[in-house]
Design a protein around this motif. Structure first.
Motif, mmCIF file in Angstrom:
data_model
loop_
_atom_site.group_PDB
_atom_site.id
_atom_site.type_symbol
_atom_site.label_atom_id
_atom_site.label_comp_id
_atom_site.label_asym_id
_atom_site.label_seq_id
_atom_site.Cartn_x
_atom_site.Cartn_y
_atom_site.Cartn_z
ATOM 1 N N LYS A 77 16.218 75.815 88.000
ATOM 2 C CA LYS A 77 15.408 75.009 88.441
ATOM 3 C C LYS A 77 15.027 75.321 89.998
ATOM 4 C CE LYS A 77 16.112 71.013 85.774
ATOM 5 N NZ LYS A 77 16.591 69.459 85.784
ATOM 6 N N ALA A 78 15.935 75.337 90.714
ATOM 7 C CA ALA A 78 15.507 75.610 92.302
ATOM 8 C C ALA A 78 14.777 76.943 92.464
ATOM 9 C CB ALA A 78 16.738 75.930 93.223
ATOM 10 N N VAL A 79 14.924 78.053 91.643
ATOM 11 C CA VAL A 79 14.129 79.193 91.770
ATOM 12 C C VAL A 79 12.986 79.266 91.132
ATOM 13 C CG1 VAL A 79 14.188 82.018 91.448
ATOM 14 C CG2 VAL A 79 16.119 80.660 92.472
ATOM 15 N N LEU A 80 12.888 78.822 89.776
ATOM 16 C CA LEU A 80 11.822 78.935 88.996
ATOM 17 C C LEU A 80 11.037 77.839 88.624
ATOM 18 C CD1 LEU A 80 13.657 81.184 86.110
ATOM 19 C CD2 LEU A 80 12.237 81.911 87.911
ATOM 20 N N GLY A 81 11.665 76.658 88.878
ATOM 21 C CA GLY A 81 11.132 75.216 88.544
ATOM 22 C C GLY A 81 11.439 74.840 87.246
ATOM 23 N N ASP A 82 10.834 73.423 87.210
ATOM 24 C CA ASP A 82 11.617 72.717 86.022
ATOM 25 C C ASP A 82 10.978 73.100 84.757
ATOM 26 O OD1 ASP A 82 12.938 71.283 87.638
ATOM 27 O OD2 ASP A 82 11.589 69.298 87.837
ATOM 28 N N SER A 83 9.803 73.747 84.795
ATOM 29 C CA SER A 83 9.073 73.919 83.404
ATOM 30 C C SER A 83 8.999 75.498 83.303
ATOM 31 C CB SER A 83 7.544 73.218 83.564
ATOM 32 O OG SER A 83 7.706 71.828 83.736
ATOM 33 N N HIS A 84 9.672 76.476 83.899
ATOM 34 C CA HIS A 84 9.400 77.697 83.470
ATOM 35 C C HIS A 84 10.124 77.756 82.289
ATOM 36 C CE1 HIS A 84 10.444 81.806 83.846
ATOM 37 N NE2 HIS A 84 9.519 82.190 84.735
ATOM 38 N N PRO A 85 9.749 78.832 81.395
ATOM 39 C CA PRO A 85 10.523 78.977 80.273
ATOM 40 C C PRO A 85 11.723 79.327 80.327
ATOM 41 C CG PRO A 85 8.220 80.071 80.079
ATOM 42 C CD PRO A 85 8.751 79.501 81.591
ATOM 43 N N ASP A 86 11.994 80.046 81.253
ATOM 44 C CA ASP A 86 13.895 80.502 81.416
ATOM 45 C C ASP A 86 14.573 79.450 81.821
ATOM 46 O OD1 ASP A 86 13.298 83.036 81.010
ATOM 47 O OD2 ASP A 86 13.213 83.914 82.933
ATOM 48 N N THR A 87 13.989 78.311 82.593
ATOM 49 C CA THR A 87 14.424 77.078 82.779
ATOM 50 C C THR A 87 14.849 76.350 81.706
ATOM 51 O OG1 THR A 87 13.647 77.000 85.134
ATOM 52 C CG2 THR A 87 14.789 74.968 84.099
ATOM 53 N N LEU A 88 13.733 76.262 80.932
ATOM 54 C CA LEU A 88 13.665 75.407 79.574
ATOM 55 C C LEU A 88 14.637 76.128 78.518
ATOM 56 C CD1 LEU A 88 9.916 74.548 79.024
ATOM 57 C CD2 LEU A 88 11.917 73.188 80.095
ATOM 58 N N ALA A 89 14.946 77.323 78.424
ATOM 59 C CA ALA A 89 15.912 78.107 77.678
ATOM 60 C C ALA A 89 17.353 77.592 78.141
ATOM 61 C CB ALA A 89 15.755 79.398 77.651
ATOM 62 N N SER A 90 17.506 77.462 79.352
ATOM 63 C CA SER A 90 18.768 76.849 79.913
ATOM 64 C C SER A 90 19.076 75.497 79.553
ATOM 65 C CB SER A 90 18.985 77.174 81.287
ATOM 66 O OG SER A 90 18.993 78.606 81.715
ATOM 67 N N LEU A 91 17.949 74.820 79.768
ATOM 68 C CA LEU A 91 18.179 73.223 79.267
ATOM 69 C C LEU A 91 18.535 73.218 77.794
ATOM 70 C CD1 LEU A 91 17.523 70.350 80.372
ATOM 71 C CD2 LEU A 91 15.362 70.643 79.559
ATOM 72 N N ASN A 92 17.867 73.896 76.835
ATOM 73 C CA ASN A 92 17.977 73.883 75.434
ATOM 74 C C ASN A 92 19.472 74.407 75.449
ATOM 75 O OD1 ASN A 92 16.785 73.720 72.660
ATOM 76 N ND2 ASN A 92 17.718 75.904 72.718
ATOM 77 N N ASN A 93 19.873 75.323 75.853
ATOM 78 C CA ASN A 93 21.290 75.843 75.511
ATOM 79 C C ASN A 93 22.362 74.807 76.049
ATOM 80 O OD1 ASN A 93 20.502 78.240 74.817
ATOM 81 N ND2 ASN A 93 20.551 79.222 76.820
ATOM 82 N N LEU A 94 22.116 74.236 77.183
ATOM 83 C CA LEU A 94 23.091 72.905 77.704
ATOM 84 C C LEU A 94 23.051 71.909 76.705
ATOM 85 C CD1 LEU A 94 24.937 71.919 79.650
ATOM 86 C CD2 LEU A 94 22.883 70.917 80.935
ATOM 87 N N ALA A 95 21.830 71.697 76.089
ATOM 88 C CA ALA A 95 21.725 70.604 75.057
ATOM 89 C C ALA A 95 22.865 70.963 73.609
ATOM 90 C CB ALA A 95 20.397 70.232 74.703
ATOM 91 N N GLY A 96 22.281 72.065 73.392
ATOM 92 C CA GLY A 96 23.440 72.633 72.433
ATOM 93 C C GLY A 96 24.958 72.526 72.693
ATOM 94 N N LEU A 97 25.118 72.719 73.804
ATOM 95 C CA LEU A 97 26.584 72.550 74.229
ATOM 96 C C LEU A 97 27.006 71.037 74.128
ATOM 97 C CD1 LEU A 97 29.361 73.681 75.144
ATOM 98 C CD2 LEU A 97 28.583 73.130 77.530
ATOM 99 N N TYR A 98 26.110 70.069 74.639
ATOM 100 C CA TYR A 98 26.579 68.703 74.640
ATOM 101 C C TYR A 98 26.506 68.446 73.200
ATOM 102 C CZ TYR A 98 25.947 68.331 79.715
ATOM 103 O OH TYR A 98 26.207 68.401 81.083
#
Length: 83
Positions: free
Chosen positions: A1-22
């Motif tokens: 988030k700090a480097v790419l921003g909240d809505s960058h596709p790579d940030t969103l992929a990481s968000l999706n992966n964390l949701a999968g873990l949770y």
């Protein structure tokens, strides 16, 4: 988030992966992250982008464990948009 921003596709992929873990032990956190990811992907990529549809499918998968009716409607929506 700090480097790419909240809505960058790579940030969103990481968000999706964390949701999968949770999704294995922290249902409410997973739901919140999947919804956030889906909303941001819709805004950034559009409703029919493959990544947006993957998020829709993932949220449906989570709902299939506790919210069958919501899961079914999301799976149907995803299928229709993928055709």
């Amino acid at each position: 988030k700090a480097v790419l921003g909240d809505s960058h596709p790579d940030t969103l992929a990481s968000l999706n992966n964390l949701a999968g873990l949770y999704s294995h032990r922290k249902y409410d956190k997973a739901e919140s992250l999947y919804v956030e990811c889906l909303e941001k992907r819709k805004a950034v990529l559009g409703d029919s982008h493959p990544d947006t549809l993957a998020s829709l499918n993932n949220l449906a998968g989570l709902y299939s464990h506790r919210k069958y009716d919501k899961a079914e409607s999301l799976y149907v929506e995803c299928l229709e948009k993928r055709k």
